[in-house]
Each structure stands twice: as structure tokens, then as C-alpha cells.
Design a protein around this motif. Structure first.
Motif, short mmCIF file in Angstrom:
data_model
loop_
_atom_site.label_atom_id
_atom_site.label_comp_id
_atom_site.label_asym_id
_atom_site.label_seq_id
_atom_site.Cartn_x
_atom_site.Cartn_y
_atom_site.Cartn_z
N SER A 90 -15.50 17.60 -35.14
CA SER A 90 -14.91 16.61 -34.23
C SER A 90 -15.75 16.40 -32.97
CB SER A 90 -13.50 17.05 -33.82
OG SER A 90 -12.63 16.98 -34.90
N PRO A 91 -16.69 15.44 -32.99
CA PRO A 91 -17.39 15.08 -31.75
C PRO A 91 -16.43 14.28 -30.86
CG PRO A 91 -18.55 14.29 -33.73
CD PRO A 91 -17.18 14.69 -34.16
N PHE A 92 -16.38 14.65 -29.57
CA PHE A 92 -15.46 14.02 -28.60
C PHE A 92 -16.19 12.91 -27.86
CE2 PHE A 92 -11.85 17.17 -27.47
CZ PHE A 92 -11.71 17.56 -28.79
N ILE A 93 -16.00 11.68 -28.27
CA ILE A 93 -16.82 10.61 -27.67
C ILE A 93 -16.32 10.16 -26.29
CG2 ILE A 93 -17.70 9.79 -29.90
CD1 ILE A 93 -15.72 7.42 -29.57
N GLY A 94 -15.00 10.10 -26.11
CA GLY A 94 -14.46 9.65 -24.82
C GLY A 94 -14.88 10.54 -23.67
N ARG A 95 -14.93 11.85 -23.95
CA ARG A 95 -15.30 12.77 -22.86
C ARG A 95 -16.78 12.63 -22.50
NH1 ARG A 95 -11.51 18.21 -23.60
NH2 ARG A 95 -9.67 17.06 -24.30
N LEU A 96 -17.62 12.20 -23.47
CA LEU A 96 -19.02 11.90 -23.14
C LEU A 96 -19.09 10.61 -22.32
CD1 LEU A 96 -20.88 12.86 -26.45
CD2 LEU A 96 -21.16 13.94 -24.21
N ASP A 97 -18.32 9.60 -22.74
CA ASP A 97 -18.26 8.35 -21.95
C ASP A 97 -17.84 8.67 -20.52
OD1 ASP A 97 -18.86 6.97 -24.28
OD2 ASP A 97 -16.86 6.09 -24.53
N ASP A 98 -16.86 9.59 -20.38
CA ASP A 98 -16.33 9.95 -19.05
C ASP A 98 -17.42 10.49 -18.11
OD1 ASP A 98 -13.81 9.26 -19.92
OD2 ASP A 98 -13.11 11.32 -20.22
N ILE A 99 -18.45 11.14 -18.71
CA ILE A 99 -19.51 11.68 -17.83
C ILE A 99 -20.75 10.78 -17.81
CG2 ILE A 99 -18.73 14.09 -17.96
CD1 ILE A 99 -21.26 14.52 -19.85
N GLY A 100 -20.55 9.54 -18.29
CA GLY A 100 -21.63 8.56 -18.17
C GLY A 100 -22.61 8.54 -19.33
N GLN A 101 -22.28 9.25 -20.43
CA GLN A 101 -23.13 9.16 -21.63
C GLN A 101 -22.44 8.26 -22.64
OE1 GLN A 101 -24.48 12.86 -23.36
NE2 GLN A 101 -24.50 13.86 -21.39
N ASP A 102 -23.22 7.74 -23.61
CA ASP A 102 -22.64 6.88 -24.64
C ASP A 102 -22.16 7.77 -25.79
OD1 ASP A 102 -21.97 5.07 -26.54
OD2 ASP A 102 -23.88 3.97 -26.50
N GLY A 103 -20.84 8.00 -25.83
CA GLY A 103 -20.28 8.87 -26.87
C GLY A 103 -20.55 8.38 -28.28
N MET A 104 -20.49 7.06 -28.47
CA MET A 104 -20.69 6.52 -29.82
C MET A 104 -22.13 6.73 -30.30
SD MET A 104 -18.72 5.39 -32.13
CE MET A 104 -17.22 4.85 -31.35
N GLU A 105 -23.05 6.86 -29.34
CA GLU A 105 -24.44 7.13 -29.69
C GLU A 105 -24.54 8.50 -30.41
OE1 GLU A 105 -26.88 5.02 -29.49
OE2 GLU A 105 -28.33 6.48 -30.25
N LEU A 106 -23.71 9.45 -29.97
CA LEU A 106 -23.70 10.76 -30.64
C LEU A 106 -23.24 10.62 -32.10
CD1 LEU A 106 -23.86 13.87 -30.76
CD2 LEU A 106 -21.54 13.94 -29.80
N ILE A 107 -22.25 9.77 -32.33
CA ILE A 107 -21.78 9.55 -33.70
C ILE A 107 -22.91 8.94 -34.54
CG2 ILE A 107 -20.06 8.42 -35.19
CD1 ILE A 107 -18.94 10.59 -33.26
N ALA A 108 -23.61 7.97 -33.95
CA ALA A 108 -24.73 7.34 -34.67
C ALA A 108 -25.79 8.39 -35.02
CB ALA A 108 -25.34 6.23 -33.81
N GLU A 109 -26.08 9.29 -34.07
CA GLU A 109 -27.10 10.32 -34.33
C GLU A 109 -26.65 11.29 -35.41
OE1 GLU A 109 -28.98 10.37 -29.78
OE2 GLU A 109 -27.91 12.13 -30.54
N ILE A 110 -25.39 11.70 -35.34
CA ILE A 110 -24.88 12.65 -36.35
C ILE A 110 -24.89 11.99 -37.74
CG2 ILE A 110 -22.85 13.95 -37.14
CD1 ILE A 110 -22.13 14.42 -34.18
#
Ligand code: E4P
Length: 214
Positions: free
Chosen positions: A126-146
Motif C-alpha cells: 500500500s503506497p500512500f499517495i495523498g501523504r506524499l502529495d501533502d509534503i509536496g511530492q507527486d504521490g501518483m508518480e510513485l505508483i507510476a514508478e512501482i
């Protein structure tokens, strides 16, 4: 893509399950604390409604997490034991894989964590994308990478997009080929809606009234 509801509220699960679109539920200690009540009872009620219910261990050592995983998985065959992404958690995932206990690795924030959890035997990460967005990173980018990493190998581990915040997250997760998306209740309720559907239906009904009058 499977759709899970991110909640510890059994009434919400019953409501969305009745739509015929719900594949599971994810709970976590914060959601459980918000709802109150007996956790085991909550999980068992949800197990009657959906085929997968993630219930999180609250221990932090391998020995204690192992005990909780064995106990929770014994509650019902639909329970998936949620284990945090720590070194002790990796040992627990490996142990659970050996025992046939289904697991979901929570608090994943990097591709390397995703790979380690998959190799240790997690059924779900379970990658947490919203919490990455919250700190200014693109959470969906992590999903794309995985998903890109997954395309090179034969991992059986399903990628669950967690910490979603709005409907676009669910569409983006699907377009990236993520296996599962967990969605909070208020966001889930927005998924069937479109203003053009409402306007179109109103017009159909109005026109039909004029046919009936003729
Ligand atoms: C997933 O399993 C988690 O319960 C959840 O998606 C966390 O979301 P949050 O970041 O909105 O708390």
C-alpha cells in the motif's frame, strides 16, 4: 481494478457494498479509533459484506506482530493482516507467507520499500499517495514508478493505491494499471456523479412526460 473502502465504519461498508462494486475494506488504527467499538466485532461484521478486510497489527516487534498476525488471521478467512513497512514488518511478512496468512504492507513511500515487501512475501503493498502529495511530492508518480518496476518482473504482489484524496486519484490509478485502489467514504460517494448525467436524466424525464400527455 479492485475497489476497496477505506473505513472502520460498518454502516458505510454495508451502504457501498450494496452498489455491487466493492471488493474489500482497509482499516487502520486511526480509523478504528475514530469509530470506537470492538475491533474484532467490526472486522467480523465487514467480513460478512466484502471478500477482503485489512486489519492492522499494532505491535512493532517481529515476535509480537507474528502473534497478532496469527490471531487476526484466525478471526475469519477474509482477514488480510496489515503490517507496517519496517524491518520487523518484513520478517513478519516472510513468516506470514510461510504460514499462508495473507498480508498487506502499509506505509509504503518508495519503490525500494515496495520491492522489499514484495520479496518478503506480501500479498499487497500500500503506497500512500495523498501523504506524499501533502509534503509536496507527486504521490501518483510513485505508483507510476512501482508499476514500471513491476512490469519487468514476476511479482505476484498487488499494488494498492492508498491515501487517495479525490476522484481523479482513482482514475489515474486505474490508467497506471494499479491492481487495487482504496477510497475514503466521502470520495467513494462522488465516483458515480457527473453533472451531465443529472442534466441528461432530467431532460429524458421531462421529454417522457410530454410523450405521456400526447
Ligand atoms: C490505507 O490502507 C490507509 O488506511 C489509508 O489509505 C490512509 O489514508 P490517509 O493518508 O488519508 O490517512
Amino acid at each position: 481494478m479492485k475497489l476497496f473502502l477505506d473505513t472502520a465504519n460498518t454502516a458505510q461498508v454495508a451502504e457501498i457494498a450494496a452498489w455491487g462494486v466493492l471488493d474489500g475494506v482497509t482499516t487502520n488504527p486511526s480509523l478504528v479509533a475514530k469509530e470506537g467499538g470492538d475491533f474484532k466485532k467490526t472486522v467480523l461484521t465487514m467480513c460478512k459484506l466484502v471478500p477482503n478486510v485489512s486489519a492492522q497489527v499494532t505491535a512493532t516487534t517481529f515476535e509480537e506482530m507474528k502473534k497478532q498476525a496469527v490471531e487476526m488471521s484466525g478471526w475469519h478467512k477474509r482477514v488480510v493482516v496489515k503490517v507496517p513497512m519496517t524491518v520487523e514488518g518484513l520478517k513478519t511478512l516472510h513468516y506470514c507467507r510461510g504460514k499462508g496468512i495473507r498480508t498487506n504492507t502499509t506505509l509504503v513511500f518508495s519503490v525500494n520499500q515496495a520491492i522489499l515487501a514484495a520479496k518478503a512475501g506480501a500479498n499487497i503493498i500500500s503506497p500512500f499517495i495523498g501523504r506524499l502529495d501533502d509534503i509536496g511530492q507527486d504521490g501518483m508518480e510513485l505508483i507510476a514508478e512501482i508499476m514500471q518496476a513491476w512490469s519487468h518482473y514476476d511479482f505476484q504482489t498487488e499494488v494498492l493505491v492508498a491515501s487517495t484524496r479525490h476522484p481523479r486519484h482513482i482514475a489515474d490509478a486505474a490508467m497506471l494499471g494499479a491492481h487495487i485502489c482504496t477510497v475514503p467514504y466521502d470520495v467513494f460517494k462522488k465516483l458515480p456523479l457527473h453533472s451531465l448525467t443529472d442534466i441528461g436524466l432530467q431532460k429524458f424525464l421531462k421529454d417522457w412526460e410530454s410523450v405521456k400527455k400526447k
